[in-house]
Design an enzyme around this catalytic site. Structure first.
Site, short mmCIF file in Angstrom:
data_model
loop_
_atom_site.label_atom_id
_atom_site.label_comp_id
_atom_site.label_asym_id
_atom_site.label_seq_id
_atom_site.Cartn_x
_atom_site.Cartn_y
_atom_site.Cartn_z
CE1 TYR A 89 18.47 12.91 31.79
CE2 TYR A 89 17.32 12.81 33.88
CZ TYR A 89 17.33 13.11 32.53
OH TYR A 89 16.19 13.61 31.93
CG ASN B 7 18.29 13.00 21.09
OD1 ASN B 7 18.86 12.82 20.02
ND2 ASN B 7 17.29 12.23 21.50
CB CYS C 13 16.48 11.69 25.23
SG CYS C 13 15.38 12.52 24.10
CG HIS C 14 11.40 8.01 25.06
ND1 HIS C 14 12.01 7.96 23.81
CD2 HIS C 14 10.93 6.76 25.30
CE1 HIS C 14 11.89 6.74 23.33
NE2 HIS C 14 11.25 5.99 24.21
CD GLU D 114 10.10 2.77 24.13
OE1 GLU D 114 10.77 2.72 25.19
OE2 GLU D 114 10.46 3.40 23.13
#
Length: 166
Positions: A103, A127, A135-136, A162
């Protein structure tokens, strides 16, 4: 009129909501009304209809799931927020697939001090367009996965996908 589509994905159904070719909401729910209810009142006044195929946004999801991890980046998105929140959302969208940030790092990427980590967390929490605004990809500095509006298992699956581990 807001047009919606529900797509099956490995971590669960994904609802997409589009207005005039721009994605205004997306989230891991089988009920697009859940996402619709989170929109600004002026958008909700337009109403919503569920359609079979939204075209490019739906194809981007299919391509992403098939391994084209940059496919979601090409879809235009719009969500409300202050200038500060918009900077955070833009910085968030610039975090490439397969990369995670804290963050505090997200705050720095948005031109804020690392101590603005709370503001970064707030932008992630509000979001409306997951996973297109990813945001993940933001994790707590202390380790672990942290929270995720759609549940930690969905966040874990997205990160693993990913990284080529899903």
């Amino acid at each position: 009129m807001i047009r919606a589509q529900i797509l099956p994905t490995p971590p669960g159904p994904l609802s997409l909501l589009v207005r005039d070719g721009v994605l205004v909401a997306a989230g891991f729910t089988a009920d697009p009304k859940e996402m619709f209810n989170r929109l600004a009142p002026e958008l909700r006044e337009e109403g919503m209809e569920v359609v079979d195929d939204l075209g490019a946004p739906a194809q981007a999801v299919r391509d992403y799931l098939a391994g084209d991890l940059g496919a979601l980046d090409a879809i235009p998105v719009s969500q409300p927020g202050s200038d500060r929140r918009q900077r955070l959302l833009e910085a968030l969208r610039a975090v490439p697939a397969g990369v995670t940030v804290t963050y505090g790092e997200l705050a720095e990427r948005a031109g804020m001090p690392r101590t603005a980590a709370r503001a970064a967390g707030g932008a992630c929490a509000q979001n409306l367009i997951a996973p297109f605004v990813p945001c993940h990809r933001v994790l707590p500095a202390g380790g672990g996965f942290g929270g995720y509006y759609y549940g930690t298992p969905v966040k874990e699956w997205l990160i693993a996908h990913e990284a080529g581990r899903a």
